[in-house]
Design an enzyme around this catalytic site. Structure first.
Site, PDB file in Angstrom:
ATOM      1  N   GLU A 270       0.873  -1.176   0.000  1.00 13.31           N
ATOM      2  CA  GLU A 270       0.000   0.000   0.000  1.00 13.31           C
ATOM      3  C   GLU A 270       0.907   1.222   0.000  1.00 13.31           C
ATOM      4  O   GLU A 270       1.382   1.666   1.049  1.00 13.31           O
ATOM      5  CB  GLU A 270      -0.917   0.002   1.227  1.00 13.31           C
ATOM      6  CG  GLU A 270      -1.874  -1.176   1.301  1.00 13.31           C
ATOM      7  CD  GLU A 270      -2.971  -1.142   0.249  1.00 13.31           C
ATOM      8  OE1 GLU A 270      -3.063  -0.130  -0.475  1.00 13.31           O
ATOM      9  OE2 GLU A 270      -3.715  -2.129   0.150  1.00 13.31           O
ATOM     10  N   CYS A 304      -3.028   8.494   2.832  1.00 12.32           N
ATOM     11  CA  CYS A 304      -2.742   7.905   1.519  1.00 12.32           C
ATOM     12  C   CYS A 304      -3.798   8.331   0.504  1.00 12.32           C
ATOM     13  O   CYS A 304      -3.515   8.428  -0.690  1.00 12.32           O
ATOM     14  CB  CYS A 304      -2.711   6.385   1.614  1.00 12.32           C
ATOM     15  SG  CYS A 304      -1.505   5.733   2.768  1.00 12.32           S
TER      16      CYS A 304
END
Length: 514
Positions: A270, A304
Site C-alpha cells: 500500500e 494515503c
C-alpha cells in the site's frame, strides 16, 4: 493561554491517557530523561516536545519473537476458524472499551484531530467485527471433474507468520486491517510500526494481547520494535515470514518488493497516492466543497487517500476557487491542538514533513504554479502549516509526485476525456472521485476507459474508505488489497484437491499410459 499553561495542560492530558492505557507502568517505556541513548524518543507534534522514550529490540530479541510466533502458528492454525473469530470478537469489544484513550493517544502522538483519532479506533473495531463474520465464510469452490468418480474442490489454509509494517498516519487501523483478518485466517503476526508512533503500537498491542492471554494464547500478536535498517531488513529477509504487508512510500515499497521477490515471499503493498477529483459542469458545488476540503486538509494532508489534485471544468472553476478561498480562510482560526474539539487543522507529524512541503511549494513556483492561498509555516510551537491552494498544470513535475502535506493543486479543463487522461497520467493509482449529476459522465468515469485507480467514487471524496471494500491501488500504489471483500485470500494459501472415489485410475485429458 500562555505557552507554559498549554504545556502544563498537555502534560496532564498525557498522564491521563498513559494511565488509562497502562503505558505509565510499561517496561518498554521510560521518561526521556531516564532512558539510555539508544532508546527511541516519541514526540508530541503539537508542541515538539518529547512524550516518552521507547526501548528498541536487539536482533536476538527479534529472532526470539519470530520463533515464538512461528511456534504458536502451528497450534493456532488448527483452532476452528469460528473459534478464532470469537476471540477476535472479544478483541473488538476490548478496543471499544479503550476507544477514547486509544483515539486520544493517536491525536497526542501522531497529531490528527480527536474526531479522526476516535474514528481510526472505530475503524479497527469495525474490521474486527467484519473478521468475526468472515471466520465462517472462508469459502472454497467445488469443480466438476472430467474423470468419472472424481471430485474436485479447493480449500484455503493458514499461511504462517505475517509481517506487518505500518506507517505513522494510521498507526492503529492499518495494523487492524491486516491483523484481525489474518488472525481469523489462522495466521500469527509480527508488527513493525513507524518510528513516529511507537506508543500507539504498544498500547493497542497490550489491549489485544490481554484478550489473547485470557484465552490461553500468547504470541499470536508479536512486536518487532526497532529501526528499518536492522529489524525491518531482518523481516524482509526472514524465510519464516511468507508474507509482508507494507504501508509506506513507493521508494521503500520497491525495496520491500525486491527483497521479498528474491526469496519468493509474498507482499501486500500500500504505497503512494496522488488522488484527484474531477468536477464537471453539472456538479453539485455545495457537495463538492466539503468533500474537497476534508480530502485535502483532513489529517493535514497526510492520508494515503488525501485529495492532491482538483480538476475543475472551466465553466465552474472561478466559482469553486472563490468558495475554496473562503473556506480555507476560515480554517486559519481552526489550526491548533488536535485534542481541542474546535480544531480542524492539526500539526504535521514532524519537522521533516514541513521541510518536504516547503520544498514542494518552491518547486511548484519554479515550474509555473501559483500559490493562491497559504504556503506558510504557522508561527507557534509544534509542526503547524497553513493549508495551501496552488493553481497548476498536471504535467508539472511536482504535481506528478505525492507530497504528504495539505497542498491542493487546482487544474482547469474543457473536455472530460482530457480530464480523465490527465487524471490517469500520474504514476500512482490509489483513490479517485468524480462529482457530476450527469449519468453518462459518471458511468464513463467508472468504465474501462475511466479512472485507473483501485478506488473510484461518484459524488463523494477520495478520502474515508469503508472497511467493507478491498482497499488498495494500482501502478506505483503497489497493487495490494487490504480490509474487506475477498482481501482475506492474501493471508492464506490455496490448495486444489482431487479425490478419486472410483475403482479406476483414468488420466486427465484422456491420456493412455498402459
Amino acid at each position: 493561554m500562555t505557552t507554559s499553561a498549554i504545556t502544563t495542560s498537555a502534560n496532564q492530558k498525557q498522564q491521563e491517557i498513559f494511565s488509562a492505557l497502562g503505558l505509565d507502568k510499561h517496561p518498554w517505556i521510560k521518561s526521556p530523561a531516564d532512558a539510555p541513548d539508544d532508546w527511541l524518543i516519541s514526540k508530541n507534534p503539537t508542541t515538539g516536545e518529547p512524550l516518552a522514550a521507547v526501548r528498541q529490540m536487539s536482533i536476538e530479541e527479534y529472532q526470539q519473537a519470530v520463533d515464538r510466533a512461528h511456534t504458536t502458528f502451528k497450534s493456532w492454525r488448527m483452532i476452528p476458524a469460528p473459534q478464532r473469530g470469537e476471540i477476535v470478537r472479544q478483541i473488538g469489544e476490548a478496543m471499544r472499551q479503550y476507544k477514547e484513550p486509544l483515539g486520544e493517544l493517536i491525536s497526542l502522538e501522531m497529531g490528527k484531530i480527536r474526531q479522526e483519532g476516535l474514528g481510526e479506533v472505530q475503524e479497527a473495531i469495525d474490521i474486527a467485527d467484519f473478521a468475526v463474520g468472515l471466520s465462517r465464510q472462508l469459502y472454497g469452490l467445488t469443480m466438476h471433474s472430467e474423470r468419472p468418480g472424481h471430485r474436485m474442490y479447493e480449500q484455503w489454509h493458514p499461511l504462517g507468520v505475517v509481517g506487518i509494517i505500518t506507517a505513522f498516519n494510521f498507526p492503529a487501523a492499518v495494523w487492524a486491517w491486516n491483523a484481525m483478518i489474518a488472525a481469523v485466517c489462522g495466521d500469527t503476526m509480527l508488527w513493525k510500526c513507524s518510528h513516529s508512533t511507537p506508543l500507539v503500537t504498544i498500547a493497542l498491542h497490550e489491549v489485544c494481547n490481554k484478550v489473547m492471554k485470557d484465552h490461553g494464547w500468547e504470541s499470536v500478536f508479536e512486536l518487532a520494535m526497532g529501526p528499518g535498517r536492522t529489524i525491518g531488513n531482518e523481516m524482509l529477509n526472514d524465510k519464516r515470514i511468507p508474507l509482508v504487508s507494507f504501508t509506506g512510500s513507493t521508494k521503500m515499497g520497491r525495496h520491500v518488493a525486491k527483497n521479498l521477490g528474491e526469496r519468493f515471499g509474498r507482499t501486500i503493498l500500500e504505497l503512494g497516492g496522488n488522488n484527484a477529483i474531477i468536477a464537471d459542469e453539472t456538479c453539485d458545488i455545495d457537495m463538492l466543497l466539503p468533500s474537497v476540503v476534508f480530502g485535502a486538509v483532513g489529517t493535514t494532508g497526510q492520508r494515503c487517500t488525501s485529495t492532491r489534485r482538483l480538476f475543475l471544468h472551466k465553466s465552474i472553476a472561478a466559482d469553486v476557487k472563490k468558495r475554496l478561498l473562503t473556506a480555507y480562510q476560515g480554517l486559519l482560526d481552526r489550526i491548533g491542538d488536535p485534542l481541542d474539539e474546535s480544531t480542524l487543522v492539526s500539526p504535521m507529524v514532524h519537522e521533516d514533513a514541513i521541510n518536504d512541503m516547503m520544498n514542494a511549494l518552491e518547486q511548484a513556483k519554479q515550474q509555473g504554479g501559483k500559490i493562491i492561498f497559504g504556503g506558510n509555516r504557522v508561527d507557534k510551537p509544534g509542526y503547524f502549516v497553513e493549508p495551501t491552494l496552488v493553481e497548476a498544470r498536471n504535467d508539472m513535475e511536482i504535481v506528478q509526485e505525492e507530497t504528504f502535506a495539505p497542498i491542493l493543486y487546482l487544474i482547469e479543463y474543457d473536455d472530460l476525456d482530457d480530464a480523465i487522461q490527465m487524471h490517469n497520467d500520474v504514476p500512482q493509482g490509489l483513490s479517485s472521485s468524480m462529482f457530476t449529476l450527469n449519468m453518462r459522465n459518471a458511468e464513463r468515469f467508472l468504465s474501462h476507459a475511466g479512472s485507473d485507480c483501485g478506488i473510484a467514487n461518484i459524488n463523494i471524496g477520495t478520502s474515508g474508505a469503508e472497511i467493507g471494500g478491498a482497499f488498495g491501488g494500482e501502478k506505483e500504489t503497489g497493487g495490494g488489497r487490504e480490509s474487506g471483500s475477498d482481501a482475506w485470500k492474501a493471508y492464506m494459501r490455496r490448495q486444489t484437491n482431487t479425490i478419486n472415489w472410483s475403482t479406476d485410475l483414468p488420466l486427465a485429458q484422456g491420456i493412455k499410459f498402459e
